[in-house]
Design a protein around this motif. Structure first.
Motif, PDB file in Angstrom:
ATOM      1  N   PRO A 257      -8.752  -8.936   4.370  1.00  0.00           N
ATOM      2  CA  PRO A 257      -7.623  -8.637   3.485  1.00  0.00           C
ATOM      3  C   PRO A 257      -6.424  -8.136   4.273  1.00  0.00           C
ATOM      4  N   LYS A 258      -5.283  -8.216   3.629  1.00  0.00           N
ATOM      5  CA  LYS A 258      -4.067  -7.730   4.266  1.00  0.00           C
ATOM      6  C   LYS A 258      -3.852  -6.243   4.019  1.00  0.00           C
TER       7      LYS A 258
ATOM      8  N   PRO B 161      -5.619   7.145   4.482  1.00  0.00           N
ATOM      9  CA  PRO B 161      -4.174   7.422   4.387  1.00  0.00           C
ATOM     10  C   PRO B 161      -3.942   8.864   3.965  1.00  0.00           C
ATOM     11  N   VAL B 162      -3.019   9.465   4.650  1.00  0.00           N
ATOM     12  CA  VAL B 162      -2.759  10.881   4.396  1.00  0.00           C
ATOM     13  C   VAL B 162      -1.552  11.092   3.499  1.00  0.00           C
ATOM     14  N   ASN B 163      -0.723  10.048   3.367  1.00  0.00           N
ATOM     15  CA  ASN B 163       0.463  10.201   2.516  1.00  0.00           C
ATOM     16  C   ASN B 163       0.740   8.874   1.817  1.00  0.00           C
ATOM     17  N   THR B 164       1.891   8.822   1.125  1.00  0.00           N
ATOM     18  CA  THR B 164       2.240   7.640   0.334  1.00  0.00           C
ATOM     19  C   THR B 164       3.122   6.682   1.106  1.00  0.00           C
TER      20      THR B 164
ATOM     21  N   GLN C 271       0.718   0.561   9.018  1.00  0.00           N
ATOM     22  CA  GLN C 271       0.096  -0.663   9.505  1.00  0.00           C
ATOM     23  C   GLN C 271      -0.928  -0.320  10.588  1.00  0.00           C
ATOM     24  N   HIS C 272      -2.050  -0.989  10.481  1.00  0.00           N
ATOM     25  CA  HIS C 272      -3.131  -0.823  11.452  1.00  0.00           C
ATOM     26  C   HIS C 272      -3.389  -2.166  12.104  1.00  0.00           C
ATOM     27  N   VAL C 273      -3.434  -2.154  13.432  1.00  0.00           N
ATOM     28  CA  VAL C 273      -3.687  -3.380  14.182  1.00  0.00           C
ATOM     29  C   VAL C 273      -4.987  -3.194  14.961  1.00  0.00           C
TER      30      VAL C 273
ATOM     31  N   ALA D  45      -4.174  -7.256  11.425  1.00  0.00           N
ATOM     32  CA  ALA D  45      -3.178  -6.305  10.888  1.00  0.00           C
ATOM     33  C   ALA D  45      -3.538  -5.971   9.445  1.00  0.00           C
ATOM     34  N   LEU D  46      -3.665  -4.701   9.201  1.00  0.00           N
ATOM     35  CA  LEU D  46      -3.945  -4.215   7.846  1.00  0.00           C
ATOM     36  C   LEU D  46      -2.974  -3.090   7.532  1.00  0.00           C
ATOM     37  N   TRP D  47      -2.692  -2.985   6.231  1.00  0.00           N
ATOM     38  CA  TRP D  47      -1.809  -1.934   5.752  1.00  0.00           C
ATOM     39  C   TRP D  47      -2.589  -1.002   4.829  1.00  0.00           C
TER      40      TRP D  47
END
Length: 1747
Positions: A677-678, A738-741, A745-747, A763-765
């Protein structure tokens, strides 16, 4: 010009482009237009172009003979000197030959020239124009261009040609108004060239465009020409409709704007279509936009179309795709279809959900019990997928190096299938084995399964591991007891330091006081258990008992093969007991652990070595090493004292990989598919989010993988390394926090096959989702002003702006809950979903309200880390007001409405306030008119409201449709009231006291009805008077029926309908009457009756005369009844022979319109004919008319009695002079009829009434000529106030007798009162005639057809003016008045009696009635005979010729050889009686027409046949006089004796002039009148025997005596004095009151003009004499005597004048003078010489200058 512009083709395909435009040259020259003149073909015009000064130019004119004959012609030279040709000479052209005539043009100056050559032929002349023109620019293009209809902000275009028809190169430029554009807008055209210009239309407003564009062209002098550009712009209207999946199509008018994809499998794409309908007539361009999304990368909905054009009245199919990525997520998105110019926006909502696999294991542990070393055991493990989505599964175990192996450790599980996996247990050491294996499923959380079993050998027999031991172990692990070996636990159990719970698990003894229950084991979340293993992350659910390091190792490149360094492994014992580690040997594997078995003391570590021994170069190696650690004390079951202390073994795994690729060798290229997934699934901040990733090995070689965790520490990946066998797959799980809103992006670098070049960056968000709610209008909600007590509802939208569903809850302050409410108060908002709640505002007072409400949102499944809820405030503004409703028209008059019919209208209700008002209408009905109020009060409501409830917005109007259906012919008034509808008053009962008047509607129920305004007769009935005709046809009764109210039965069939199946139709009306056509002899003319139908009503009337055949349905012949009754046969004979006819049979009368109808009866069969005819008025009356007529034989004497009863006019009892009344008899035959009245019953009635003649017949016998009406005179004198009746036989000589019942009513004048002085009180009136009602051939009409002179006293004269109008336009008419009886001639005078009326002229005729003799009813039928003057002149001329021939035949005779032997009388028409018309000369005043014998009726067809048989053609028949047109004038009056008239009509008496010279005609003297009187008194016989001279003498003497007494004042005084005597002798025989009454009556009887004041002058004379005697002295006696003589002389003169004025001759002279004066004024007014209605003019003369 004409030749050049003719015939050029338009070829738009071939053109070339210039810098500013497109030019096209003409392909050929224009042809000259030729004409043909009498066979000569020649050009109409010769033109010279491009000429120069000083040069001659010659053109040839060709003449061609196209006729088939030789043509000769000549010509004249041109008249000017600039054109000349050869000298004129005659030209002869044979057929088909041509002649060329040269024309020379010689110009002298630069201007245009024009001349002509004239050719002359025998038939005429023709000319050819010669024209020389200067070179000039000229463009040709259409005068107007119509562009296609266009949508606003769209573009349409069209083209038109521009041609240069001039002689010069022309430059043009366009000027056009917006929104039109020209392409090209400028250019240049050579002579004869053409260019196509495109008109572009781009409107911005929807209006009709009709503008002019200007084209400027030319050289130095610019010329302009305009073209009219016409176009129409319209607004587009788009609607979105979701297509039905069932394929039923779109129902008309039903649109759905929500596209639901339903539940879609994860990773797949579903496409659905919506239709954008264009409801307008223009093509509509549009664009498709999606809602703005903060996370642009997460679009699961997509649409390829961003722009499109929807055709007019068509549709555009829009395809949308849905590709979900996250299982269980509900997706919502919004697409907006925006028309051009953003005029219209239509929102399409798309929703869908994602479904994934639902994989489950049938059992979560596999128990292999125990087996011996060297054996293997297989068990079955079933795995099922209950979803229809295929599932990728993988058991995370390497079956090659493990004691547990599966036949299919990874694979694809199709939807709704179950797979049975074979699990094999193959132990290598005699120990107890336990391994918790995870089953990874793509798009689903992992599942765990426990594999356990025990291996025994001959030496070692460990305790058998069972499922309960695993349960106890997990409970003991939670309680921290598994770090102690079983032997220590047994000792502690014996010592009481441990206890066993009810489940058998160990626990520490409870402390005093007891605080907490012992801990229990709860199954952890599988994802948490998977990641929190203490290796992948720093977190672990439980502290490890034994750990191995490293868990994963990459040997890297192992070249050369024999120099591979071993890997040191460190195994650490974290327990309090001694453990043994046994590694599972893997045969055939390149990896091996040394030593295989080793003991490790408590809390100590031990070192192992992993040896890698590769077999070949350029290969990949990967394996998983498996080892089991267990307490050493468990090697034999005898060491276990307590079953609860058994602890399963711990499984240790090490993932290894290596490769033997040489440096220059390239690694195998991996063939793989990566499904990742993206975006991470949405979670709240500081919450873990997980997703799965699938890597499929599509190649035929092994794939190794490794994820560099250090490169992306924010994402956890498990497994980080491993291998994939060919055709297999690997499932990864990724975790982010995730720590905030903020989106992050994670590669992830994924290296394949241990080669850096095969690194795939993933790449994931990820993003934390807050509780973000969007409130419409920035948190403000405004309500429109609402009426107090009513509710105003508004929809308010809130939107979830996050990717997580949330729960919302509205909170309203308790004090505001009475006036504010919301529905629903709570609900779930899916991601990005907007939902609307209905807010209701109900104000309770007239003020402005500012309210506040809160909405709290929280997650659907609350997480302890995320905040519980977040609140948003909503500001609400509203106002409570009052308002009223009014009607635009307070009074609405619907006019006249047909009873039973419908009429609709709309009442406009206005709301001028600022709030919407809901209303309830009520109606009150009031019926007025001639009716019973109690009866109509119970009538149902005749007004129906289309809707009695409704709502009117503020400052708006509403239309309420009302339907009126009156049920009676009365006046209806409906009062409409309204009440404001509130929640507390929703019905009419609760709003009665609050109702307000709104408007009043009135209507009048009417029937479509008409009346018979006039009737006349012709043909055989021409002799009938109008009064007799009205009685025969019962027209008064018919008019009375038409005025009555309708009965329900008459509306059985509202319009003429064929409804009967039999020949005699049923009758649905109670109204029946006779239409009696009278009688006529057979063969005579048909009886024609013309009726004038007049619509005196206010609505159109459709009427029809329906014969029985018109009411019968057409049925098949087999259904007809073959047997007919005599009555049916009689009707069939009448209808088949058309004996009765009506023309026209139906029609329509508008209000005030009149139409004539002709009814006829043919006399073809002897007998009486009856036919029932239905007079049907559509939606009105239905009256059955019984047509009846009688046909008699030629020589039959027949009197037609219309009825067997006759009613006399009621007479007051005590009447001294009862009037004479008439009874009419009509002779319908062709022979004169003698009648006689039998008086026996009359004598009997007289004897019964004390010899008083109650009924007296004055003319008991008489004769009636054929076709005329006779009268019998009666006197009805009642004695009592009751009804008298007598049956009187009337005998017809030679015919049938009839018994007639005569009835009369006597009434008491004192009882009835003054209102009924006479039941026949005639008021003077006239009945205008109708020029519309004429018979065929009628040339003249009367202005009146009936005159009623009213009540008149005897011996007076009443007159009336009647006009005879000649309606012919070209023929003069001759008229003569005929009076039927001698009595009528004595009392009636007509002036003039005859005369001539010119075409279009009117002649006034004065009708004067002078009753003389007894009181009588007068009903006189005056007949005016009208002849066409031309026909009379012709008749007289032919008659003279006939008489001359008759005289000549009397002396002439002819002798022939054939007739010598016989004596034959000559044929002569001498026996025929000659009739002379009473016209002496048409130029002189015509004398009165005398009575003459009636001529024979014209011969019918029987007589004509006899004449033919007798060879009548040889005889010159005497010419018959022209048949006159008979115009009937009825004169009615009633005469009274002077005494009766004065007593009954005192106020009317002075209006009449009493003539003094009335002729002597005594009441019972005239023998001709009273010859047949039956009650002759003896005292009258002496007078009857006297001669006329004697009677005149007696009359004169008595008249002189009576007049002398009336004029003698002394006689009057003596009479008064005798009445005033104290005791007169005759006072014994009278009372005082009667004397005074008689005195007053005698005084009043004297006419004012005759009587003088009694004793007036004698008293005055006496007084004067006395005064003179008193004042005169004796010496003046002579002077006084002279004065007295003078006074007496003047007094005698005055008395003589008074005596003269009282003479009858003087009064008659004055009356005659006044009458003639008035008649002259009326005649002058009729001729237009004086205008009686003109306003008087006063002429003021200017003052005299002298003054």
């Amino acid at each position: 010009m004409l030749a050049q512009a003719h015939g050029e083709p338009q070829n738009s395909d071939s053109f070339r482009k210039l810098c500013c435009g497109c030019v096209k040259k003409s392909a050929r020259k224009a042809k000259k237009k030729k004409g043909v003149f009498w066979g000569i073909e020649v050009a109409e015009t010769l033109r010279w172009h491009g000429w120069e000064l000083g040069k001659e130019m010659i053109k040839h004119l060709i003449l061609k003979n196209v006729h088939e004959k030789t043509q000769k012609l000549s010509y004249r030279c041109p008249s000017t000197r600039f054109f000349f040709t050869v000298f004129p000479q005659p030209i002869t052209l044979s057929p088909g030959m041509s002649l060329t005539l040269p024309i020379v043009f010689r110009p002298t100056e630069k201007r245009e020239y024009e001349d002509s050559v004239c050719f002359k032929k025998a038939e005429g002349e023709f000319s050819v124009t010669l024209r020389a023109t200067l070179p000039r620019p000229c463009l040709s293009f259409p005068a107007a261009v119509q562009l296609p209809i266009c949508a606003v902000y769209n573009v349409t275009e069209t083209t038109f040609p521009v041609r240069n028809i001039g002689d010069l190169v022309t430059v043009f430029a366009w000027e056009m108004p917006s929104p039109f554009y020209m392409i090209p807008d400028c250019g240049m055209l050579n002579p004869g060239a053409e260019c196509m210009v495109k008109v572009v239309f781009q409107p911005k407003v929807a209006v009709v465009y009709d503008v002019a564009a200007t084209c400027w062209f030319g050289g130095e002098e610019k010329q302009k020409r305009t073209i009219q550009l016409k176009a129409l712009a319209k607004y587009p209207y788009l609607r979105v409709s979701v297509t039905e999946e069932e394929g039923e199509g779109i129902q008309a008018g039903k649109f759905r704007d929500v596209l639901c994809f339903g539940s879609v499998p994860v990773g797949t794409t579903v496409e659905k279509c919506v239709e954008i309908f264009n409801m307008s007539v223009v093509d509509a361009p549009c664009r498709i936009e999606r809602a703005k999304d903060p996370l642009v990368r997460d679009h699961v909905f997509s649409c390829d179309v961003s722009h499109g054009v929807v055709p007019a009245k068509g549709k555009l199919v829009l395809c949308l795709r849905f590709q979900p990525q996250t299982v269980g997520e509900h997706s919502t998105d919004y697409f907006t279809i925006i028309s051009a110019g953003s005029l219209l926006q239509t929102v399409l909502k798309v929703v869908g959900s994602c479904k994934g696999p639902l994989v489950s294991l049938h059992q979560y542990s596999v128990d292999f019990d125990w087996i011996n070393l060297g054996e293997s055991l297989m068990e079955t493990l079933k795995i099922s997928n209950i979803s229809d989505v295929p599932a990728y599964y993988q058991f995370d175990i390497d079956g090659r190096g493990s004691v547990f192996s599966l036949d299919r450790p990874c694979g694809v599980l199709e939807g709704t299938t179950t797979l049975a996996l074979k699990v094999t247990f193959r132990p290598t050491h005699p120990i107890s084995y336990h391994r918790r294996v995870v089953c990874l499923v793509h798009h689903q959380e992992p599942m765990y399964v426990d594999f356990f079993g025990t291996c025994h050998s001959d030496i070692a027999k460990p305790a058998i591991l069972q499922a309960r031991h695993l349960s106890w172990y997990r409970t003991n692990m939670v309680r921290g007891l598994t770090f102690y070996p079983p032997d220590i636990l047994s000792v502690m159990l014996k010592d009481g330091k441990l206890q066993m719970d009810e489940k058998g698990a160990l626990m520490l003894p409870p402390e005093i006081p007891q605080d907490k229950p012992p801990k229990e084991y709860f199954e952890a979340n599988s994802m948490t258990e998977y990641f929190c293993d203490g290796v992948s992350s720093d977190l672990a659910l439980f502290p490890p008992h034994v750990s191995v390091s490293p868990r994963e190792y990459d040997f890297g490149c192992c070249v050369p093969l024999h120099k591979v360094e071993p890997l040191p492994l460190c195994v650490t014992n974290h327990t309090k007991g001694k453990i043994t580690v046994a590694w599972t040997p893997s045969h055939g594997s390149a990896f091996r652990v040394s030593p295989e078995i080793c003991d490790i003391p408590p809390l100590k570590s031990s070192a192992f070595r992993v040896l890698f021994q590769p077999a070949q170069l350029n290969s990949l190696y990967a394996a998983e090493l498996e080892g089991f650690a267990f307490y050493k004390v468990l090697r034999h079951y005898s060491n276990i004292e307590e079953d609860a202390t058994i602890c399963p073994s711990w499984c240790l795994t090490v993932r290894l990989r290596a490769h033997t690729y040489e440096a220059e060798r390239e690694h195998f290229i991996p063939q793989y598919i990566l499904d990742v997934p993206k975006v991470f699934p949405p979670v709240a901040p500081n919450t873990d989010t997980y997703c799965s990733m699938l890597l499929l090995n599509m190649g035929t070689s092994l794939i190794t993988f490794s994820v560099n965790q250090a490169a992306c520490p924010s994402v956890l990946v498990k497994p980080c390394s491993g291998h994939i066998i060919p055709g297999g797959h690997q499932i990864f799980f990724l975790s982010a926090h995730p720590v905030n809103t903020i989106s992050q992006q994670h590669v992830l670098p994924l290296q394949l096959n241990s080669y850096p070049g095969y690194t795939k960056e993933i790449a994931l968000w990820s993003c934390g989702e807050s509780l973000l709610l969007l409130l419409e209008g920035d948190g403000n909600l405004y309500f429109k002003p609402a009426y107090i007590g009513t509710s105003s509802t508004r929809m308010y939208t809130i939107k979830n702006c996050t990717r997580l569903p949330m729960v919302f809850t509205w909170k309203i302050h308790q004090s505001d809950s009475k006036i504010l409410s919301v529905s629903p108060t709570a609900g779930i908002l899916q991601p990005y979903e907007a939902t609307a709640q209905a807010w209701t505002f109900t104000p309770d007072k007239e003020t402005k309200h500012l309210l506040r409400a809160m909405v709290f949102v929280k997650r659907k499944s609350p997480d302890p880390v995320s905040p519980k809820s977040v609140g948003y405030a909503l500001r609400i503004v509203g106002e409570g007001v009052l308002g009223t409703i009014r009607a635009q028209k307070k009074h609405l008059d619907l006019g006249n409405v047909l009873v039973g019919d419908l009429q609709s209208c709309s009442v406009v209700l206005l709301n001028d306030g600022i709030c919407s008002l809901k209303y309830i209408l009520s109606v009150e009905q009031q019926i007025t008119g001639p009716c019973d109020p109690e009866e109509v009060r119970s009538d149902p409501l005749a007004l129906e409201l289309e809707q009695s409830r409704g709502m009117i917005p503020a400052r708006s109007k509403a239309f309420v449709r009302i339907t009126v259906r009156p049920a009676r012919r009365l006046h209806y008034t409906w009062s409409i009231k309204y009440a404001i509808c509130t929640p507390t008053a929703t019905g009419l009962a609760s709003t009665k006291e609050e109702q307000q008047p709104l408007c009043c509607i009135i209507a009048t129920g009417v029937y479509p009805t008409f009346c018979i305004a006039d009737a006349c007769s012709a043909g055989s009935a021409s002799g009938l008077s109008k009064l007799h005709l009205w009685r025969l046809f019962s027209l008064d009764t018919l008019n009375e029926y038409l005025e009555r109210d309708l009965t329900p039965s008459e509306l059985t069939y509202r319009v003429p309908t064929r409804h009967s199946t039999c020949l005699i139709p049923p009758v649905y009306t109670p109204h029946l009457l006779d239409f009696n056509f009278g009688a006529a002899p057979i063969g005579s003319e048909p009886t024609l009756v013309m009726l004038l139908l007049a619509n005196k009503g206010v609505v159109p009337v459709e009427w029809a005369f329906l014969f029985p055949s018109d009411q019968k349905m057409d049925v098949e012949h087999w259904a007809e009844d073959a047997e007919f009754s005599p009555h049916e046969l009689h009707q069939m004979r009448i209808q088949d022979n058309q004996l009765f006819s009506v023309s026209p049979k139906s029609g329509k009368l508008l209000p005030g319109q009149e139409e004539s109808v002709q009814l006829s009866h043919r006399h073809d069969f002897i007998g009486t004919d009856h036919l029932p005819v239905l007079l049907k008025v559509s939606y009105g009356h239905e009256i059955l008319l019984n047509f009846s007529g009688v046909t008699v034989e030629q020589d039959q004497r027949y009197i037609h009695f219309a009825s067997t009863k006759h009613f006399f006019t009621p007479i007051a009892i005590g009447t001294s002079h009862p009037p004479t009344q008439l009874y009419e008899l009509y002779n319908g035959g062709s022979m004169p009829v003698m009648f006689e009245v039998q008086l026996d019953n009359i004598v009997r009635i007289q004897e019964e009434n004390f010899q008083h003649p109650v009924f007296a017949c004055l003319t008991p016998r008489g004769e009636i000529p054929p076709g005329t009406t006779g009268h019998i005179e009666w006197i009805f004198s009642p004695l009592e106030a009751r009804m008298y009746l007598v049956d009187v036989p009337i005998h017809i000589l030679g015919g049938e007798s009839a018994l007639i019942t005569f009835q009369g009513v006597g009434y008491d004048l004192n009882t009835v009162g003054d209102t009924a002085t006479s039941s026949e009180v005639f008021s003077p009136s006239v009945f205008p005639g109708s020029t519309k009602l004429t018979v065929p051939g009628q040339a003249a009409t009367l202005s009146h057809h009936r005159i009623c002179l009213g009540n008149i006293p005897d011996c007076t004269k009443a007159s009336q003016l009647v006009f005879l109008n000649n309606i012919s336009e070209s023929k003069a008419v001759v008229f003569a008045w005929q009076i039927s009886t001698c009595k009528d001639k004595r009392v009636l005078q007509i002036a003039p009696e005859s005369g001539v009326v010119q075409p279009g002229e009117s002649i006034p005729c004065f009708i004067a009635l002078r009753p003389s003799g007894s009181a009588s009813f007068y009903s006189i039928d005056l007949v005016c005979e009208v002849y066409i003057q031309e026909s009379l002149v012709q008749y007289e001329r032919v008659l003279q010729e006939w008489e001359g021939a008759k005289e000549r035949q009397a002396v002439e005779f002819t002798i022939t050889e054939k007739d010598l032997g016989t004596k034959k009388k000559p044929k002569s028409p001498a026996g025929v009686t000659t009739k002379y018309l009473p016209f002496l000369s048409l130029q002189q005043t015509l004398p009165p027409i005398k009575n003459h014998p009636m001529p024979n009726l014209p011969a019918g067809h029987f007589q004509r046949r006899l004449l033919l048989d007798k060879e009548a053609s040889r005889v010159w028949v005497k010419p018959e006089p022209p048949k006159p047109i008979l115009l009937h004038l009825g004169v009615t009056a009633r005469s009274y004796s002077i005494e009766d008239f004065y007593s009954n009509f005192t106020s009317e008496f002075p209006k009449y002039f009493l003539s003094r010279d009335w002729p002597l005609e005594s009441k019972f003297v005239d023998g001709s009148r009273d010859r047949d009187r039956m009650d002759m008194d003896p005292k009258w016989l002496s007078l009857a025997a006297a001669s006329k001279q004697e009677l005149q003498t007696v009359t004169d003497i008595l008249t002189g005596v009576i007049r002398g007494l009336l004029e003698n004042t002394q006689f009057h005084d003596a009479v008064r004095r005798s009445l005033d005597e104290p005791i007169p002798y005759f006072s014994q025989f009278r009372c005082e009151e009667s004397a005074e009454l008689r005195d007053r009556r005698q005084c009043s009887m004297v006419p004012s003009r005759v009587s003088a004041s009694p004793d007036l002058y004698p008293e005055k004379d006496g007084e004067r004499k006395e005064t003179r005697q008193e004042t005169s002295p004796n010496n003046d006696l002579l002077e006084s005597w002279e004065r007295m003589s003078e006074i007496l002389h003047h007094e005698q003169l005055r008395e003589q004048k008074e005596m003269m004025s009282r003479q009858p001759a003087f009064g008659n002279l004055v009356e005659l003078l006044l009458e003639n004066t008035l008649q002259n004024i009326l005649i002058e007014a009729s001729r237009g010489e004086v205008v009686l209605t003109a306003r008087p003019r006063v002429i003021a003369l200017p003052p005299s200058p002298s003054r």
